[in-house]
Design a protein around this motif. Structure first.
Motif, PDB file in Angstrom:
ATOM      1  N   PRO A  88       3.424  -5.802  30.902  1.00 17.87           N
ATOM      2  CA  PRO A  88       2.584  -5.361  29.785  1.00 17.87           C
ATOM      3  C   PRO A  88       1.514  -6.395  29.453  1.00 17.87           C
ATOM      4  N   ARG A  89       0.310  -5.897  29.198  1.00 18.90           N
ATOM      5  CA  ARG A  89      -0.760  -6.779  28.742  1.00 18.90           C
ATOM      6  C   ARG A  89      -0.476  -7.210  27.304  1.00 18.90           C
ATOM      7  N   HIS A  90      -0.732  -8.487  27.017  1.00 13.22           N
ATOM      8  CA  HIS A  90      -0.480  -9.018  25.674  1.00 13.22           C
ATOM      9  C   HIS A  90      -1.787  -9.165  24.903  1.00 13.22           C
ATOM     10  N   THR A  91      -1.633  -9.303  23.596  1.00 10.78           N
ATOM     11  CA  THR A  91      -2.786  -9.516  22.741  1.00 10.78           C
ATOM     12  C   THR A  91      -2.393 -10.376  21.552  1.00 10.78           C
ATOM     13  N   HIS A  92      -3.370 -11.105  21.002  1.00 16.04           N
ATOM     14  CA  HIS A  92      -3.203 -11.842  19.748  1.00 16.04           C
ATOM     15  C   HIS A  92      -3.929 -11.144  18.603  1.00 16.04           C
ATOM     16  N   ALA A  93      -4.820 -10.236  18.961  1.00 15.38           N
ATOM     17  CA  ALA A  93      -5.705  -9.653  17.957  1.00 15.38           C
ATOM     18  C   ALA A  93      -5.033  -8.492  17.233  1.00 15.38           C
ATOM     19  N   LYS A  94      -4.968  -8.584  15.913  1.00  8.60           N
ATOM     20  CA  LYS A  94      -4.490  -7.490  15.076  1.00  8.60           C
ATOM     21  C   LYS A  94      -3.134  -6.969  15.525  1.00  8.60           C
ATOM     22  N   VAL A  95      -2.159  -7.852  15.544  1.00 12.51           N
ATOM     23  CA  VAL A  95      -0.807  -7.478  15.936  1.00 12.51           C
ATOM     24  C   VAL A  95      -0.041  -7.092  14.671  1.00 12.51           C
ATOM     25  N   TYR A  96       0.357  -5.828  14.586  1.00 12.72           N
ATOM     26  CA  TYR A  96       1.071  -5.324  13.428  1.00 12.72           C
ATOM     27  C   TYR A  96       2.459  -4.839  13.840  1.00 12.72           C
ATOM     28  N   LEU A  97       3.422  -5.076  12.952  1.00 12.48           N
ATOM     29  CA  LEU A  97       4.784  -4.628  13.204  1.00 12.48           C
ATOM     30  C   LEU A  97       5.159  -3.585  12.159  1.00 12.48           C
ATOM     31  N   VAL A  98       6.351  -3.656  11.632  1.00 15.56           N
ATOM     32  CA  VAL A  98       6.834  -2.656  10.691  1.00 15.56           C
ATOM     33  C   VAL A  98       6.010  -2.695   9.404  1.00 15.56           C
ATOM     34  N   ASP A  99       5.650  -1.504   8.903  1.00 13.42           N
ATOM     35  CA  ASP A  99       4.916  -1.381   7.651  1.00 13.42           C
ATOM     36  C   ASP A  99       3.632  -2.205   7.653  1.00 13.42           C
ATOM     37  N   ASP A 100       2.942  -2.211   8.772  1.00 14.52           N
ATOM     38  CA  ASP A 100       1.661  -2.896   8.891  1.00 14.52           C
ATOM     39  C   ASP A 100       1.752  -4.387   8.597  1.00 14.52           C
ATOM     40  N   ILE A 101       2.913  -4.994   8.885  1.00 21.49           N
ATOM     41  CA  ILE A 101       3.061  -6.433   8.729  1.00 21.49           C
ATOM     42  C   ILE A 101       2.381  -7.113   9.914  1.00 21.49           C
ATOM     43  N   ARG A 102       1.423  -7.968   9.622  1.00 23.08           N
ATOM     44  CA  ARG A 102       0.652  -8.618  10.671  1.00 23.08           C
ATOM     45  C   ARG A 102       1.299  -9.946  11.046  1.00 23.08           C
ATOM     46  N   VAL A 103       1.361 -10.226  12.352  1.00 23.64           N
ATOM     47  CA  VAL A 103       1.971 -11.460  12.818  1.00 23.64           C
ATOM     48  C   VAL A 103       0.966 -12.236  13.655  1.00 23.64           C
ATOM     49  N   ASN A 104       1.062 -13.551  13.584  1.00 25.12           N
ATOM     50  CA  ASN A 104       0.147 -14.423  14.318  1.00 25.12           C
ATOM     51  C   ASN A 104       0.835 -14.916  15.581  1.00 25.12           C
ATOM     52  N   MET A 105       1.047 -14.015  16.520  1.00 26.63           N
ATOM     53  CA  MET A 105       1.682 -14.384  17.771  1.00 26.63           C
ATOM     54  C   MET A 105       1.339 -13.336  18.829  1.00 26.63           C
ATOM     55  N   SER A 106       1.550 -13.706  20.076  1.00 32.74           N
ATOM     56  CA  SER A 106       1.254 -12.805  21.177  1.00 32.74           C
ATOM     57  C   SER A 106       2.332 -11.729  21.281  1.00 32.74           C
ATOM     58  N   MET A 107       1.887 -10.476  21.352  1.00 34.14           N
ATOM     59  CA  MET A 107       2.794  -9.336  21.507  1.00 34.14           C
ATOM     60  C   MET A 107       2.180  -8.370  22.509  1.00 34.14           C
ATOM     61  N   PRO A 108       2.985  -7.481  23.105  1.00 37.79           N
ATOM     62  CA  PRO A 108       2.430  -6.475  23.996  1.00 37.79           C
ATOM     63  C   PRO A 108       1.343  -5.662  23.296  1.00 37.79           C
ATOM     64  N   ASP A 109       0.250  -5.450  23.996  1.00 39.02           N
ATOM     65  CA  ASP A 109      -0.895  -4.724  23.441  1.00 39.02           C
ATOM     66  C   ASP A 109      -0.592  -3.234  23.522  1.00 39.02           C
ATOM     67  N   VAL A 110      -0.145  -2.667  22.409  1.00 44.52           N
ATOM     68  CA  VAL A 110       0.299  -1.272  22.377  1.00 44.52           C
ATOM     69  C   VAL A 110      -0.407  -0.539  21.240  1.00 44.52           C
ATOM     70  N   LEU A 111      -0.903   0.634  21.545  1.00 44.82           N
ATOM     71  CA  LEU A 111      -1.492   1.518  20.546  1.00 44.82           C
ATOM     72  C   LEU A 111      -0.477   2.610  20.229  1.00 44.82           C
ATOM     73  N   SER A 112      -0.029   2.672  18.984  1.00 42.76           N
ATOM     74  CA  SER A 112       0.955   3.674  18.568  1.00 42.76           C
ATOM     75  C   SER A 112       0.265   4.799  17.812  1.00 42.76           C
ATOM     76  N   LEU A 113       0.571   6.030  18.192  1.00 46.14           N
ATOM     77  CA  LEU A 113      -0.053   7.204  17.593  1.00 46.14           C
ATOM     78  C   LEU A 113       1.033   8.161  17.085  1.00 46.14           C
ATOM     79  N   PRO A 114       0.785   8.850  15.966  1.00 52.57           N
ATOM     80  CA  PRO A 114       1.794   9.771  15.411  1.00 52.57           C
ATOM     81  C   PRO A 114       1.813  11.098  16.168  1.00 52.57           C
ATOM     82  N   LEU A 115       2.346  11.079  17.374  1.00 50.67           N
ATOM     83  CA  LEU A 115       2.402  12.278  18.200  1.00 50.67           C
ATOM     84  C   LEU A 115       3.647  12.217  19.073  1.00 50.67           C
ATOM     85  N   GLY A 116       4.516  13.214  18.974  1.00 47.72           N
ATOM     86  CA  GLY A 116       5.740  13.223  19.771  1.00 47.72           C
ATOM     87  C   GLY A 116       6.328  14.616  19.866  1.00 47.72           C
ATOM     88  N   GLY A 117       7.436  14.706  20.571  1.00 51.10           N
ATOM     89  CA  GLY A 117       8.084  16.002  20.746  1.00 51.10           C
ATOM     90  C   GLY A 117       8.579  16.611  19.453  1.00 51.10           C
TER      91      GLY A 117
END
Length: 521
Positions: free
Chosen positions: A52-81
């Motif tokens: 997975p490609r990583h990113t430092h820019a605008k990394v958000y976790l639960v409830d839009d909590i922003r963290v200052n660390m490298s995480m997988p660059d993932v775009l989450s969208l409200p769409l599912g089965g």
């Protein structure tokens, strides 16, 4: 285990990480985009060399909590089965989500005898899949067409956002909810859509591969190759490569399998002198099972988790409800602004205009910011098609090109945006504030984070009268940055008012009154 105990935040993205690794393994594709569709959401990520490609820019976790660390660059969208399809029968229109029945799909979905139309039901009605549930699903054509159009548009925009250039790239579909997307569907910039065998369990496959990784980050000088034929740069990269490989071994990887999979070199602005870069390296290797066996024998009978002291919870006053719409600043008897946490939050939103924080509410916020700043939206809908950067003397210089209905808007920058123009037609320039705002998230984009594929609006907020005097323009106007044109002020400028201009000396805003009210409560 020790790493997870020390940094549990690193496990937050393990789901999407495992899905991407599993998708790469099942298809043999090492570079591409992975779309993992579950019951409630869709995660879109990028694999580079099978990781997975990583990113430092605008990394958000639960409830839009922003963290200052490298995480997988993932775009989450409200769409599912399990995404709920809201239908307006009278208007013949639908709204897709964002809510979902989640794990209750097997009782709420039409295919299982329920009463709720879900994404899975639409996939069944559109013949994208079969053999799900025990009830036949028939839906009006307008529901199927509008939902499928929404899915295609959402995925298309997501792919654009995750790509870094215009080169076509393969896309892998995985997750049980990927039945919402037909592998036969074509998208711009995509070479092929692949749904591999066992696509529903890509996550489990990725977890079972038991790969160990290590990542290190360092700020170092990287001299341009033109100065010494790249010798100094090579020495630094070799040194850091050895460090990350050794760290990977210490993390439990077999020495003979460790190899470098990713290296990122980002030039840093605001560093006068030198050639400072942020260098991020990642190495991976296969789990050293013999080492794990020895570790298990040593730890048998020992407590792996540290003891956490149990303290009696302290009584605290429950938070007081506050009407955010009517929230106003408070001042003490000397006229000093007494800043509370809510004020800080509001200030953070204001700083976000400069590309340092986060907005939400999308287009409503874009319009509200333009109105509050007495500015204008010069581009309502554009797509970033090119970003060029170079660093020198402590400045990040370059330009962004935005496709606006076939016309190319160029925005030059030197750490901050300087000039926006259509060819020779200047739309805005310093000292006015030129801001790019991402449409899908409502977030401002700084010159460091803007990238290919972003859908943006461009705002121009006028500078204060102090910054636009003839004397000030000698230092902050276009000619101060080497341009051969003068600053063109906006046709209408409203005076910018401070917090004191608007709120100070209002009886209801006194600090003492507020304290008395708190004590009364």
């Amino acid at each position: 285990m020790d790493q997870c105990i020390r940094f549990p935040v690193l496990t937050f993205a393990s789901g999407s990480t495992n899905s991407m690794i599993g998708a790469a393994h099942l298809t043999g594709i090492q570079n591409g985009i992975v779309i993992d569709v579950g019951g409630t959401s869709t995660d879109i990520g990028v694999i580079v060399n099978g990781r997975p490609r990583h990113t430092h820019a605008k990394v958000y976790l639960v409830d839009d909590i922003r963290v200052n660390m490298s995480m997988p660059d993932v775009l989450s969208l409200p769409l599912g089965g399990g995404t709920i399809i809201h239908v307006d029968e009278e208007a013949k229109s639908v709204c897709v989500g964002p809510d979902s029945v989640g794990y209750q799909l097997i009782t709420h979905g039409l295919a299982f005898g329920g009463q709720t139309i879900t994404g899975t039901d639409v996939a069944l009605a559109a013949n994208l899949t079969s053999q799900i549930g025990h009830s036949t699903v028939h839906l009006p054509s307008f529901i199927i067409e509008q939902v499928l159009d929404h899915i295609i548009n959402t995925i298309s925009r997501g792919i654009d956002r995750m790509k870094t250039n215009q080169e076509p790239i393969p896309v892998i579909l995985c997750g049980g909810g990927s039945i919402l997307i037909s592998p036969e569907q074509t998208f711009d910039g995509v070479t092929q859509m692949i749904r591999p065998p066992h696509f529903a369990v890509c996550n489990a496959v990725g977890a079972a591969l038991c790969q160990v990784s290590a990542t290190i980050e360092s700020i170092v000088d990287l001299v341009p190759s033109s100065i010494d034929d790249g010798m100094q740069r090579k020495r630094e990269i070799d040194r850091l490569t050895l460090q990350v490989q050794q760290q990977c071994e210490r993390n439990g990887a077999h020495p003979n399998t460790v190899h470098l999979v990713d290296i990122e070199q980002v030039p840093l602005a605001y560093y006068p002198g030198g050639y400072k870069h942020r260098v991020l390296l990642t190495a991976i290797g296969q789990l050293n099972l013999s080492k794990m066996k020895g570790y298990h024998q040593q730890s048998t009978g020992q407590q792996l988790l540290p003891k956490v002291p149990v303290r009696k919870p302290q009584l605290s006053k429950p938070p007081t409800y506050m009407n955010m719409v009517n929230k106003q600043p408070m001042f003490d008897e000397n006229g000093l602004w007494v800043i509370d946490p809510i004020d800080i939050e509001y200030i953070a939103y204001g700083v976000g205009i400069l590309g340092k924080a986060k907005f939400s509410h999308h287009n409503n916020v874009i319009q509200a910011v333009a109105q509050a700043g007495h500015g204008q939206i010069v581009v309502a809908d554009g797509k970033v098609v090119s970003v060029e950067r170079n660093t020198g003397a402590g400045f990040a210089r370059g330009h962004v090109i935005v496709d606006v209905e076939g016309r190319m808007l160029t925005i030059d920058f030197q750490n901050e945006n300087l000039v926006a123009r259509f060819e020779d037609n200047i739309l805005a320039s310093v000292p006015d504030l030129i801001t790019l705002v991402e449409q899908d998230s409502g977030e401002p984009l700084s010159t460091e984070t803007v990238k290919y594929g972003c859908r943006v609006s461009v705002l121009v907020l006028p500078a204060s009268e102090t910054m636009s005097t003839q004397e000030a323009l000698k230092y902050v106007g276009p000619r101060a940055f080497g341009y051969d044109h003068d600053y063109i002020p906006p046709s209408h400028r409203d005076p910018v008012k401070s917090v004191w201009d608007v709120y100070y000396n209002k009886p209801s805003m006194s600090y003492s009154n507020s304290i008395m009210n708190d004590r009364a409560n």
